[in-house]
Scaffold this active site. Sequence first.
Site, short mmCIF file in Angstrom:
data_model
loop_
_atom_site.label_atom_id
_atom_site.label_comp_id
_atom_site.label_asym_id
_atom_site.label_seq_id
_atom_site.Cartn_x
_atom_site.Cartn_y
_atom_site.Cartn_z
CE LYS A 20 -0.19 -0.20 5.13
NZ LYS A 20 -1.02 -0.59 6.42
CE1 TYR A 66 12.54 31.36 5.10
CE2 TYR A 66 12.82 29.00 4.80
CZ TYR A 66 12.47 30.21 4.22
OH TYR A 66 12.07 30.11 3.03
#
Length: 380
Positions: free
Chosen positions: A41, A261
Amino acid sequence: MTCSCSNIPAAVLTIDLSALCENWRQLRALASPAQCAAVVKGDAYGLGAPVVCRALYDAGCREFFVAVTDEALALRSSLSADAQIYILHGVFAGEEAECLAHGVTPILNSLDQIERWQTLARRHGRALAAGVQVDTGMARLGLSPSELRRIHDKPSRLEGITPVLVMSHLASAEIHNDPLNEVQRKRFAELCVPWRTRACLANSSGVFLGQPFHFDLVRPGAAIYGVAPTVGRPNPMRPVVKVQGRMIQWRDVAAEDAVGYNHAWRAQRPSRIATVSVGYADGYFRSLSGRAFIRYNGTAFPLVGRVSMDTVTVDVTDAPVGSLVPGAMFDLIDEVQDINLLAEQAGTSAYEVLTSLGARYRRVYRCDPNRSVNTGSAHA
Ligand SMILES: *Cc1c(COP(=O)(O)O)cnc(C)c1O
């Protein structure tokens, strides 16, 4: 196939299919005489379901589990007709005919799903194969134990359906001393005995709980891809993925200069900072900021500042002068800093590390140490 990609990828995700198949064979050997399926999956946990499934098929795997119908239908053409594809979530209303037409088998999770599969069987005038899931304590998917018993006590309730397996799912198998494992195993054993069809309980971690958990079929996923199956024990699986990213440039910063940042990191000494072309858009989590190391030629360098969407910054002050040039390849995930360690540093699971890797990498599938198949791009 034509490809619009450059010859110099900014970041490379290498998937070692030999190691992946070896992991599956190890699981199969552990589970024997029970049979061993593969859970594929989520695009084989992010590693590319068509390629992974073909490799596992060649290794001897004939049963594959996906989560949803679209995954099953997409896989059908990658696999020979003798490969079984099971849909863990069963079928939504309206999907039944398509599933049947493509020869994929739903795991029925509710009375509603059962009734709709029976309606389809009546329309076709023959019994249709399906798996049945029972909830033994996870409270996520499957019939309740009493629903399952009621169905079994009155076989007409399952008219039109040929049950090919009865399954359940363990909620805590990676923690070996969790008493829930034995509670679920006992419940499952009692519930599946009267069915006289194949019983399937164990995921990867369940395979390592020992023979009483194996029943007739095991369905590992994560361990095939290198995820450690048991908390607190050495990982017996071989690493399957490797992630590398190129240095774009470096700069020298003075003591007290800040990087990235919010200026989340400040140099304590004159430092050389390299910028590498992998970021959180590539599944290199922002939560790794200030925690992980990335390696060049075997030497580990610390991440500094925040992980950005497309880049990380690394303190390479201690690298030998002149050893690092733009284009140099750093290892972000390798055998030392593997998906399990990275998950710990990021505060998540190795499952999430795998399924987050993203579509931007150049993907390289290695088939054995001497041969590699370059798919050209992530979308090849
Ligand atoms: C994902 C899943 C598996 C595979 O579990 P792993 O821990 O990856 O081995 C097995 N069964 C069900 C129902 C699942 O959802």
